[in-house]
Design a protein around this motif. Sequence first.
Motif, PDB file in Angstrom:
ATOM      1  N   GLU A   1       3.179   0.045  -4.147  1.00 41.60           N
ATOM      2  CA  GLU A   1       1.942  -0.078  -4.925  1.00 41.60           C
ATOM      3  C   GLU A   1       1.163   1.220  -5.004  1.00 41.60           C
ATOM      4  O   GLU A   1       0.540   1.515  -6.021  1.00 41.60           O
ATOM      5  N   LYS A   2       1.207   2.013  -3.924  1.00 37.49           N
ATOM      6  CA  LYS A   2       0.444   3.267  -3.937  1.00 37.49           C
ATOM      7  C   LYS A   2       1.372   4.457  -3.699  1.00 37.49           C
ATOM      8  O   LYS A   2       2.312   4.654  -4.452  1.00 37.49           O
ATOM      9  N   ASP A   3       1.143   5.251  -2.638  1.00 40.24           N
ATOM     10  CA  ASP A   3       1.871   6.510  -2.457  1.00 40.24           C
ATOM     11  C   ASP A   3       3.187   6.318  -1.708  1.00 40.24           C
ATOM     12  O   ASP A   3       3.324   5.415  -0.876  1.00 40.24           O
TER      13      ASP A   3
ATOM     14  N   ALA B   1       3.872   6.692 -11.147  1.00 37.98           N
ATOM     15  CA  ALA B   1       2.690   6.475 -11.982  1.00 37.98           C
ATOM     16  C   ALA B   1       1.798   7.702 -12.072  1.00 37.98           C
ATOM     17  O   ALA B   1       1.206   7.961 -13.127  1.00 37.98           O
ATOM     18  N   GLU B   2       1.726   8.480 -10.985  1.00 38.78           N
ATOM     19  CA  GLU B   2       0.843   9.656 -11.010  1.00 38.78           C
ATOM     20  C   GLU B   2       1.646  10.922 -10.713  1.00 38.78           C
ATOM     21  O   GLU B   2       2.630  11.186 -11.395  1.00 38.78           O
TER      22      GLU B   2
ATOM     23  N   ARG C   1       0.865  -1.186   0.000  1.00 37.76           N
ATOM     24  CA  ARG C   1       0.000   0.000   0.000  1.00 37.76           C
ATOM     25  C   ARG C   1       0.903   1.238   0.000  1.00 37.76           C
ATOM     26  O   ARG C   1       1.802   1.304  -0.823  1.00 37.76           O
ATOM     27  N   ASP C   2       0.694   2.204   0.919  1.00 39.87           N
ATOM     28  CA  ASP C   2       1.558   3.378   0.991  1.00 39.87           C
ATOM     29  C   ASP C   2       2.829   3.062   1.759  1.00 39.87           C
ATOM     30  O   ASP C   2       2.858   2.155   2.597  1.00 39.87           O
TER      31      ASP C   2
ATOM     32  N   GLY D   1       3.637   3.281  -7.477  1.00 35.72           N
ATOM     33  CA  GLY D   1       2.367   2.985  -8.118  1.00 35.72           C
ATOM     34  C   GLY D   1       1.397   4.138  -8.181  1.00 35.72           C
ATOM     35  O   GLY D   1       0.452   4.109  -8.972  1.00 35.72           O
ATOM     36  N   SER D   2       1.606   5.180  -7.364  1.00 36.89           N
ATOM     37  CA  SER D   2       0.674   6.313  -7.371  1.00 36.89           C
ATOM     38  C   SER D   2       1.463   7.605  -7.225  1.00 36.89           C
ATOM     39  O   SER D   2       2.318   7.887  -8.053  1.00 36.89           O
ATOM     40  N   ASP D   3       1.203   8.397  -6.179  1.00 39.01           N
ATOM     41  CA  ASP D   3       1.866   9.686  -6.007  1.00 39.01           C
ATOM     42  C   ASP D   3       3.132   9.549  -5.170  1.00 39.01           C
ATOM     43  O   ASP D   3       3.285   8.603  -4.385  1.00 39.01           O
TER      44      ASP D   3
END
Length: 276
Positions: free
Chosen positions: A43-45, A77-78, A27-28, A60-62
């Motif tokens: 995977e995420k922030d 990714a973002e 996750r974060d 995976g994100s910010d």
Amino acid sequence: MAQESTVVGGDTFVSGANAELSSPAGRDALLTGFSIDVSQKIEKDLAATGFDINVNAPIGSDAYLAGFTIDVNQPVAEDLTATGANITINSTARIGGNARLAGATVKVSGPVQGSLAASAGALTLNAIVSGDALFVAGDLSFGDAAKINGKLTYYATKQLVIPASVVDPSRVTFHQLESKEGTEMAQEALRDSVPTFWKTMMGATIAFVAAVAFMVALAAVLMSFMPDRLERLRGEAIRTPVVATSFGALGLSMLFGLIPVSAMTLFGIPLIPIAL
């Protein structure tokens, strides 16, 4: 306080002098430390703060980064938000969303799929920006691979020659930036604090120098008129330093307290020689 990786609610927390993400984060991931190395996929922030930050795995994100030296070597990714002294987005990195960068030296060599907003003392763009670009820079330069597909708005102390290969001149907007505008806030803060500091500092220095000068002059007078007594006092100070220091403190207290009080009262002025 965690010295190793800790997972809470799916988020990974890492801290320590050398904070390294040694296993993938589902996750974060939140990292803090002197040296930060993101070597596993998140995977995420990602949120990281430290002196030296290296992003060596995909995000995976910010990503939110704050440090002195920041190197982004893998895709985000973002969105990417970063502030530091030296920020480098290498060619192996790709920003999938917007990039917001603020630093003394900023180098963007990886493509930005969204828009790019950057504020820097020295800004170098050597990659493709798919969206708009907003620059506030003291020094702005472009590499061979630089290209802005959207609009370019830049603030500088003077108008620069923007190569047509980077962006069509019809999509460029220039705003004159006065040098005083960049330092207004700092000047306002210093205007309130620095004068007070220097007044206080100068007053303390003058008081210290005056006190030393007074003691030297007093010692010179006493040595001239009472050399034998001073020699005895020196011997007593060597033999009983604690007692001598205590009486010295008491004597100085009386000296600096009694003399001003005597001077403020007319009838006390003739007593000042006796007090001395």
